[in-house]
Design a protein around this motif. Structure first.
Motif, PDB file in Angstrom:
ATOM      1  N   GLN A   1       0.854  -1.185   0.000  1.00  0.00           N
ATOM      2  CA  GLN A   1       0.000   0.000   0.000  1.00  0.00           C
ATOM      3  C   GLN A   1       0.893   1.240   0.000  1.00  0.00           C
ATOM      4  O   GLN A   1       1.746   1.388   0.863  1.00  0.00           O
ATOM      5  N   THR A   2       0.718   2.104  -0.978  1.00  0.00           N
ATOM      6  CA  THR A   2       1.477   3.368  -0.979  1.00  0.00           C
ATOM      7  C   THR A   2       0.490   4.526  -0.907  1.00  0.00           C
ATOM      8  O   THR A   2      -0.684   4.376  -1.243  1.00  0.00           O
ATOM      9  N   GLY A   3       0.970   5.661  -0.450  1.00  0.00           N
ATOM     10  CA  GLY A   3       0.133   6.857  -0.446  1.00  0.00           C
ATOM     11  C   GLY A   3      -0.848   6.929   0.702  1.00  0.00           C
ATOM     12  O   GLY A   3      -1.700   7.808   0.730  1.00  0.00           O
ATOM     13  N   GLY A   4      -0.758   6.027   1.658  1.00  0.00           N
ATOM     14  CA  GLY A   4      -1.622   6.084   2.836  1.00  0.00           C
ATOM     15  C   GLY A   4      -3.094   5.978   2.489  1.00  0.00           C
ATOM     16  O   GLY A   4      -3.462   5.322   1.518  1.00  0.00           O
ATOM     17  N   PRO A   5      -3.962   6.654   3.262  1.00  0.00           N
ATOM     18  CA  PRO A   5      -5.404   6.548   3.031  1.00  0.00           C
ATOM     19  C   PRO A   5      -5.847   7.184   1.716  1.00  0.00           C
ATOM     20  O   PRO A   5      -6.986   7.018   1.306  1.00  0.00           O
ATOM     21  N   SER A   6      -4.934   7.911   1.062  1.00  0.00           N
ATOM     22  CA  SER A   6      -5.279   8.516  -0.224  1.00  0.00           C
ATOM     23  C   SER A   6      -4.779   7.682  -1.380  1.00  0.00           C
ATOM     24  O   SER A   6      -5.030   8.000  -2.535  1.00  0.00           O
ATOM     25  N   GLY A   7      -4.026   6.642  -1.068  1.00  0.00           N
ATOM     26  CA  GLY A   7      -3.382   5.870  -2.137  1.00  0.00           C
ATOM     27  C   GLY A   7      -4.096   4.573  -2.416  1.00  0.00           C
ATOM     28  O   GLY A   7      -5.298   4.436  -2.202  1.00  0.00           O
TER      29      GLY A   7
ATOM     30  N   LYS B   1       0.722   6.542 -10.474  1.00  0.00           N
ATOM     31  CA  LYS B   1      -0.623   7.025 -10.822  1.00  0.00           C
ATOM     32  C   LYS B   1      -1.295   6.077 -11.801  1.00  0.00           C
ATOM     33  O   LYS B   1      -2.489   5.802 -11.690  1.00  0.00           O
ATOM     34  N   THR B   2      -0.524   5.562 -12.772  1.00  0.00           N
ATOM     35  CA  THR B   2      -1.136   4.669 -13.760  1.00  0.00           C
ATOM     36  C   THR B   2      -1.611   3.375 -13.100  1.00  0.00           C
ATOM     37  O   THR B   2      -2.492   2.706 -13.615  1.00  0.00           O
ATOM     38  N   LEU B   3      -1.041   3.036 -11.939  1.00  0.00           N
ATOM     39  CA  LEU B   3      -1.475   1.823 -11.243  1.00  0.00           C
ATOM     40  C   LEU B   3      -2.648   2.092 -10.301  1.00  0.00           C
ATOM     41  O   LEU B   3      -3.074   1.210  -9.570  1.00  0.00           O
ATOM     42  N   GLY B   4      -3.132   3.325 -10.302  1.00  0.00           N
ATOM     43  CA  GLY B   4      -4.288   3.644  -9.469  1.00  0.00           C
ATOM     44  C   GLY B   4      -3.918   3.984  -8.038  1.00  0.00           C
ATOM     45  O   GLY B   4      -4.750   3.983  -7.147  1.00  0.00           O
ATOM     46  N   THR B   5      -2.642   4.282  -7.798  1.00  0.00           N
ATOM     47  CA  THR B   5      -2.256   4.719  -6.466  1.00  0.00           C
ATOM     48  C   THR B   5      -1.441   6.002  -6.611  1.00  0.00           C
ATOM     49  O   THR B   5      -1.524   6.664  -7.652  1.00  0.00           O
TER      50      THR B   5
ATOM     51  N   GLY C   1      -8.552  17.343  -1.152  1.00  0.00           N
ATOM     52  CA  GLY C   1      -7.872  16.084  -1.434  1.00  0.00           C
ATOM     53  C   GLY C   1      -8.323  14.930  -0.572  1.00  0.00           C
ATOM     54  O   GLY C   1      -8.368  13.792  -1.026  1.00  0.00           O
ATOM     55  N   LEU C   2      -8.693  15.217   0.679  1.00  0.00           N
ATOM     56  CA  LEU C   2      -9.075  14.111   1.557  1.00  0.00           C
ATOM     57  C   LEU C   2     -10.268  13.355   0.982  1.00  0.00           C
ATOM     58  O   LEU C   2     -10.245  12.141   0.840  1.00  0.00           O
ATOM     59  N   GLY C   3     -11.313  14.089   0.619  1.00  0.00           N
ATOM     60  CA  GLY C   3     -12.507  13.451   0.069  1.00  0.00           C
ATOM     61  C   GLY C   3     -12.271  12.893  -1.328  1.00  0.00           C
ATOM     62  O   GLY C   3     -12.695  11.784  -1.651  1.00  0.00           O
ATOM     63  N   GLN C   4     -11.551  13.679  -2.140  1.00  0.00           N
ATOM     64  CA  GLN C   4     -11.328  13.248  -3.522  1.00  0.00           C
ATOM     65  C   GLN C   4     -10.554  11.933  -3.584  1.00  0.00           C
ATOM     66  O   GLN C   4     -10.717  11.156  -4.518  1.00  0.00           O
ATOM     67  N   THR C   5      -9.710  11.699  -2.601  1.00  0.00           N
ATOM     68  CA  THR C   5      -8.889  10.487  -2.654  1.00  0.00           C
ATOM     69  C   THR C   5      -9.371   9.400  -1.701  1.00  0.00           C
ATOM     70  O   THR C   5      -8.848   8.295  -1.724  1.00  0.00           O
ATOM     71  N   ALA C   6     -10.374   9.718  -0.876  1.00  0.00           N
ATOM     72  CA  ALA C   6     -10.848   8.723   0.102  1.00  0.00           C
ATOM     73  C   ALA C   6     -11.279   7.407  -0.556  1.00  0.00           C
ATOM     74  O   ALA C   6     -11.059   6.342   0.012  1.00  0.00           O
ATOM     75  N   PRO C   7     -11.897   7.436  -1.752  1.00  0.00           N
ATOM     76  CA  PRO C   7     -12.293   6.161  -2.356  1.00  0.00           C
ATOM     77  C   PRO C   7     -11.126   5.344  -2.927  1.00  0.00           C
ATOM     78  O   PRO C   7     -11.301   4.174  -3.265  1.00  0.00           O
ATOM     79  N   ASN C   8      -9.925   5.939  -3.030  1.00  0.00           N
ATOM     80  CA  ASN C   8      -8.823   5.239  -3.692  1.00  0.00           C
ATOM     81  C   ASN C   8      -8.517   3.841  -3.148  1.00  0.00           C
ATOM     82  O   ASN C   8      -8.362   2.905  -3.937  1.00  0.00           O
ATOM     83  N   PRO C   9      -8.420   3.664  -1.827  1.00  0.00           N
ATOM     84  CA  PRO C   9      -8.134   2.312  -1.343  1.00  0.00           C
ATOM     85  C   PRO C   9      -9.207   1.305  -1.753  1.00  0.00           C
ATOM     86  O   PRO C   9      -8.889   0.144  -2.026  1.00  0.00           O
TER      87      PRO C   9
END
Lengths: 181, 536
Positions: free
Chosen positions: B403-409, B427-431, B510-518
């Motif tokens: 897991q990279t990028g923490g809760p946003s990754g 980024k291309t890997l979705g993280t 950024g917090l909300g925009q990236t929250a769904p990433n994991p």
């Protein structure tokens, strides 16, 4: 609720701003002086609010209404603003804490290495979850987002001492030791 | 003071300690401290004073990187770098006599940790070059090691425009996670008119599992101050703030000491080194709010308010702290500045990949043998980082994801480990690169549970200002909780995916925009685990 001055003192006739009167210290407790000094050093500016609240919490362990009113009056801020800031940040406690504290790290690395078992162990033994305090006020339990010692996961901070590579029995033993002392 | 004067001063400081040719370095950063490093330090000091050779000095240093083997002690020649040492692991106070006795003789084999293994040999140190080598509380030590040379060079030999040009040439990008070109950010702040400008160092390292910035501050605080001062000179600021987490008490202490000593020696404050340039730095403590790592929220917090993010634009470079042009960079970004000024932007740009230059510090944690900090050139593959440097998963378990990028990754499974690590490839890997935390998970990790863990984090850290984040994270958490407990149906999974898109597209910061990433990334690579939990 303590009386809050609503109107700001106006400018005097010569157009010079009047010296803003600062409130009396709530009591003769020396800790108020320390808090007042923190605010005075920052010129009683609005940006000293968080620092002042840190000061109160360091001195008294939590923020009560009297303390928040004192900070609000000193910095010439509405009490609602002080309350808003105090409740926004996780670190500020609005209730008295137990005599001992245990902060369990629930960051990702600790989570993977079993922080959940530590929390469950404490709950089983003392009947409190993170955020709670035992009825006899002996122990407050908190969860931290990450204390940054992932090499020692799972970790917890008991009364200010950082402990690593914990298991539930090890942690419970340490807590019992602290309470017994 | 010019460059020659400072070199002369550094020479003088080096000569003062020249009689002590050997050093016993004790890591006194947070991780080793909680393992008992201070007791080890006291024991070593006692033995040294009683019976040690006079040409040996016991000193506290910062993080050496291999936190899982702490407390660490290194015996070395005075000028030796981080790896050119006899390194001892899991040292106890009882070992002090043996270590002091070995200063001039054969190393203590039973404690020894080799430094020619991949963990040390594959690293390239720029930001961390003095970490674990110098005493973090000593301004003299920093100056003797060539510290403040870059600042004095910038102040006396370069114009602000030349400093910015050098940083632009280096290709340095923001190390806090965004990857925005640092030179471009600096030139925007420099160009924006404003009576008062500010420089802020973002040390609100909130990602769980990331501790790079803490270690840099605890090990080499003056380097961060030097980077900030150079930045302030370049953009025309005279006031700086370091916003640091209250959860890092040792880092705060080290910073306070460093600021005090830098002011006393004239490297901070009025008319720095007798030039026309003045720069003052203040520390601001966070209070446990993850969202304050977001730059607009951070500025709100410095102003004394709630850490609510604001819509951008305007960017801080145009209207930041108290509405003034403000430069915000991360700790590691500032840590790269002095070497860039000293050795040149071209040198820095020769390291790394086409679009990501230099090195990156990563924090390895989770199910991995060598837990700790590493610094590697951009473009190294994840496989090299995890299998060679990290030593793979312990206990013979199979690697599952990192897991990279923490809760946003997001997470990266085994199939993609050969990809070179840089801002764009992740980024291309979705993280995303994020600040540099890498949490390794082995076959025992349940990915739905991992997604639920991160969503719980985002839900509780959402500041509540905008609806998609406040409500969306709650609903996504509820769905993930049902999935994790095998109580969800196929419609729930579809709903979860739809919610992910909505929250991503409509949140304010950024917090909300990236929250769904994991969730999205575990769905992308481990969808079968979700489907296995759906009943009916």
């Amino acid at each position: 609720m303590a009386a809050i001055r609503l109107a700001r003192p106006g400018a005097n006739p010569k157009g010079l701003p009047m010296q803003r009167p600062h409130p009396e210290l709530p009591s003769s407790d020396k800790r108020w002086k320390i808090i007042n000094t923190t605010m005075r050093r920052a010129g009683y500016a609005e940006h000293a609010l968080i620092e002042a609240l840190h000061g109160v919490q360091d001195a008294f362990g939590f923020l009560d209404e009297q303390a928040m009113s004192f900070v609000a009056e000193s910095l010439d801020l509405p009490l609602s603003k002080v309350y808003g800031v105090a409740t926004f940040y996780h670190l500020f406690q609005l209730k008295p804490q137990g005599r001992h504290t245990c902060v369990v790290c629930t960051g990702t690395a600790c989570y993977i290495k079993g922080a959940g078992a530590l929390v469950e162990g404490i709950e089983e033994r003392y009947g409190v979850q993170p955020g709670g305090t035992t009825d006899d006020k002996a122990l407050s339990v908190m969860a931290a987002r990450c204390v940054g010692v992932c090499g020692l996961a799972p970790a917890a901070v008991v009364d200010g001492t950082l402990l690593g590579k914990l298991t539930p029995p090890k942690l419970l033993e340490r807590i019992a030791q602290e309470i017994a002392e | 003071m010019n460059v020659e004067d400072l070199e002369h001063l550094a020479e003088q400081y080096r000569a003062e300690g020249a009689a002590q040719t050997r050093e016993v370095r004790v890591c006194a950063a947070t991780s080793c401290r909680s393992g008992g490093a201070l007791l080890v330090f006291d024991a070593l000091t006692e033995v040294q004073q009683a019976s040690g050779p006079a040409h040996c000095k016991v000193k506290e240093v910062g993080c050496m990187g291999l936190c899982s083997a702490g407390p660490l002690v290194a015996v070395a020649d005075r000028d030796a770098g981080l790896t050119d040492v006899d390194l001892y692991q899991e040292v106890k106070p009882e070992d002090a006599a043996d270590i002091i006795a070995s200063v001039d003789g054969a190393p203590v084999e039973r404690l020894r940790h080799p430094t020619d293994n991949p963990f040390f040999a594959r690293q390239q140190l720029i930001v961390r070059e003095q970490c674990g080598v110098i005493d973090p509380d000593s301004a003299k030590g920093y100056i003797a090691a060539g510290g403040y040379l870059a600042m004095v060079k910038a102040l006396t030999e370069m114009t602000p425009a030349e400093v910015i040009a050098e940083v632009t040439t280096s290709g340095l990008r923001g190390r806090g996670g965004g990857g925005y070109p640092t030179g471009l950010k600096w030139s925007t702040v420099a160009k924006t008119p404003g009576a008062q400008k500010y420089v802020i160092c973002n040390a609100d390292e909130g990602d769980p599992g990331a501790f790079m910035d803490r270690a840099i501050i605890e090990s080499d605080p003056h380097r961060v101050l030097e980077g900030m001062a150079i930045a302030a000179y370049a953009v025309g600021a005279d006031k700086g703030f370091i916003y640091v987490r209250a959860e890092y008490p040792l880092a705060v202490e080290r910073l306070k000491t460093a600021i005090r000593k830098a002011k006393r020696t004239g490297f901070l404050g009025h008319h720095i080194c007798e030039t026309q340039f003045s720069f003052d730095v203040e520390i601001r403590l966070g209070a446990g709010a993850f969202v304050c790592g977001e730059e607009t929220a951070l500025m709100g917090s410095i102003e004394g308010g709630r850490g609510n993010p604001m819509p951008r634009p305007p960017y801080p470079a145009e209207s930041g702290l108290w509405g003034q042009p403000t430069l915000i960079n991360n700790v590691e970004t500032f840590g790269n500045i002095a070497p860039i000024i000293n050795r040149g932007g071209d040198w820095f740009a020769s390291i790394g990949t086409e679009r990501s230059k230099g090195t990156k510090v990563f924090a390895l944690a989770g199910a991995i043998s060598n837990i700790g900090l590493i610094e590697v050139p951009m473009g190294m593959s994840l496989r090299e980082i995890i299998e060679e440097i990290g030593g793979g998963c312990p206990g013979g378990k199979a690697f599952k994801a990192v897991q990279t990028g923490g809760p946003s990754g997001g997470c990266i499974p085994n199939d993609y480990l050969d990809i070179p690590v840089d801002y764009d490839s992740l980024k291309t890997l979705g993280t995303m690169m994020g600040s540099g935390g890498m949490i390794v998970m082995d076959e025992t990790s349940d990915m739905v549970d991992v997604a639920r863990f991160f969503m719980e984090f985002c839900m509780s850290e959402s500041c509540g200002k905008c609806v998609p984040c406040r409500t969306g994270t709650q609903q996504m958490y509820a769905l993930l909780d049902r999935l994790a407990k095998s109580q969800a149906g196929p419609a729930d999974l579809a709903m979860l995916e739809e919610l992910c898109e909505v929250v991503q597209a409509t949140s304010l910061c950024g917090l909300g925009q990236t929250a769904p990433n994991p969730v999205l990334s575990t769905l992308r690579y481990f969808r079968h685990e979700y489907e296995a939990k759906i009943n009916g």
